[in-house]
Design an enzyme around this catalytic site. Structure first.
Site, PDB file in Angstrom:
ATOM      1  N   CYS A  87       0.818  -1.230   0.072  1.00 17.67           N
ATOM      2  CA  CYS A  87       0.007  -0.071   0.009  1.00 17.67           C
ATOM      3  C   CYS A  87       0.973   1.287  -0.059  1.00 17.67           C
ATOM      4  O   CYS A  87       0.425   2.335  -0.095  1.00 17.67           O
ATOM      5  CB  CYS A  87      -0.824   0.018   1.203  1.00 17.67           C
ATOM      6  SG  CYS A  87      -2.104  -1.519   1.279  1.00 17.67           S
ATOM      7  N   HIS A 341      -8.967   3.066  -2.503  1.00 15.73           N
ATOM      8  CA  HIS A 341      -7.819   2.748  -2.385  1.00 15.73           C
ATOM      9  C   HIS A 341      -6.992   1.730  -3.554  1.00 15.73           C
ATOM     10  O   HIS A 341      -6.696   0.636  -3.351  1.00 15.73           O
ATOM     11  CB  HIS A 341      -7.548   1.919  -0.906  1.00 15.73           C
ATOM     12  CG  HIS A 341      -6.088   1.517  -0.498  1.00 15.73           C
ATOM     13  ND1 HIS A 341      -5.035   2.419  -0.854  1.00 15.73           N
ATOM     14  CD2 HIS A 341      -5.716   0.439   0.256  1.00 15.73           C
ATOM     15  CE1 HIS A 341      -3.948   1.904  -0.477  1.00 15.73           C
ATOM     16  NE2 HIS A 341      -4.183   0.925   0.082  1.00 15.73           N
TER      17      HIS A 341
END
Length: 397
Positions: A87, A341
């Site tokens: 991430c 995301h």
């Protein structure tokens, strides 16, 4: 550091479940980025850094940095790389571009983050299986410890140790989705109250559906130049003033140092603050984009980034201290809960938001008041095992 670098512009795609390929998203973001900085063209780019987590799995494509160069018409003659750090891949790309410029290897760099996570006819189970690749598959993966159950452990332990409430978790999500409702690029903007969050579908108690960030397609880009050139291309450059990163030798969930704290975040933040000359982050930071992949994440990060004492994160959001007019405006673009995301693009989008906030170029409903001058971006990656922090300012140090 002999010199620093500055963000002088960037661009964004619409984020969501897109009827677009990985290549389409890269080109959309690239065009938007160059359109934002008319005096810089593809021919000026000396280095290219592409944040992308799983194009091999999601798009069946590897070697994506040269592919992106070809798609965008750039011919980097000094440096080219793809960065993969789950991430935090987008922030890693940005960090490497900054370091290359600071070292004198480049004067102009293009950073692009791209992720295509929704596949035609794919099931949620398949996408979650792909997401579990960021874990140690032989240990955490086979036990089903994907992101929702892991972050539910964090929430349960934090609530047990510090009395954090279910309503405080929901306040994070409601705030960020409200901000996202004024962001045309966001996936999950909505004007919701606490009950809407707590009444949503249960995923991994205490976390409900609206406490979780989504599966998102999207891309974002940035143009960075050396500090000497920054004013040639922008009246409001965002100079990178500090950067920190910490892993503490953990990856598997059973080796993490805590289930209610991320000391790695504290170490990374302290590194960045020292470089930036930040003594009191609550007083010295105006805007922050932090990694709210789940509502509990933002509360823990308030604490571990050094804004409040341990256990006071829930009260920080309840008291409105993370609102636009609070102590630090947190996630004014909507964060991961509001924007979605797309893994490799998130860190790039966060930095673009700070630049646009400095320039006063965001929608008025989510503009941080009083002309913000200092900002921070934060990403965690994997099972919270790595934390990356970067500070930006209207003036170089």
């Amino acid at each position: 550091m002999t010199r620093t670098a500055a963000v002088v512009g960037g661009g964004h795609t619409k984020w969501g479940d897109r009827d677009a390929t990985w290549k389409d998203l890269a080109q959309e973001a690239g065009k938007a980025t160059f359109d934002d900085v008319p005096d810089l063209g593809p021919e000026d780019v000396e280095g290219l850094f592409v944040g992308a987590v799983q194009p091999e799995r999601f798009a069946f494509q590897t070697h994506v940095a040269p592919l992106t160069a070809e798609l965008l018409g750039v011919s980097p003659d000094s440096m080219i790389a793809r960065t993969e750090l789950a991430c935090a891949s987008g922030q890693a790309a940005l960090r490497y571009a900054w370091l290359a410029i600071a070292a004198g290897q480049l004067d102009v760099a293009l950073v692009v983050g791209v992720e295509k996570m929704n596949l035609p006819d794919a099931h949620t189970e398949e996408m979650q299986t792909s997401m579990s690749n960021v874990l140690d598959r032989e240990f955490d993966g086979v036990n089903g410890l994907t992101a929702p159950p892991y972050f539910s452990f964090i929430a349960q332990r934090h609530m047990h140790e510090y009395g954090t409430t279910r309503e405080q978790l929901a306040m994070v999500s409601a705030k960020n989705k409200r901000h996202a409702s004024h962001n045309p690029y966001a996936q999950y903007g909505a004007d919701l109250d606490v009950d809407d969050i707590t009444d949503s579908y249960p995923i991994a108690p205490p976390l409900c559906l609206l406490d979780c960030s989504g599966i998102t397609d999207g891309a974002a880009g940035l143009l960075l130049v050396s500090e000497e050139k920054a004013r040639e291309y922008s009246d409001t450059p965002a100079y990178i003033t500090g950067s920190g990163q910490s892993n503490m030798a953990s990856n598997s969930i059973n080796n993490l140092p805590s289930f209610s704290a991320w000391p790695q975040a504290t170490v990374a933040a302290e590194q960045a603050y020292e470089q930036a000359g930040i003594d009191d982050p609550v007083k010295d930071l105006d805007v922050a984009e932090i990694h709210d992949c789940f509502s509990i994440s933002e509360i823990v990060e308030y604490e571990d980034l050094g804004w409040v004492e341990k256990g006071e994160g829930g009260q920080f959001v309840e008291d409105g201290r993370s609102e636009l007019d609070g102590d630090i405006a947190v996630n004014p673009r909507g964060g991961l809960l509001g924007c979605g995301h797309p893994l490799g693009a998130t860190g790039v989008s966060q930095a673009l938001e700070v630049y646009k906030q400095f320039a006063g170029e965001v929608e008025s409903e989510r503009q941080v008041p009083d002309s913000p001058e200092t900002g921070l971006i934060h990403n965690l990656s994997g099972s919270g095992s790595v934390h990356s922090v970067m500070t930006l300012g209207r003036d170089p140090q």
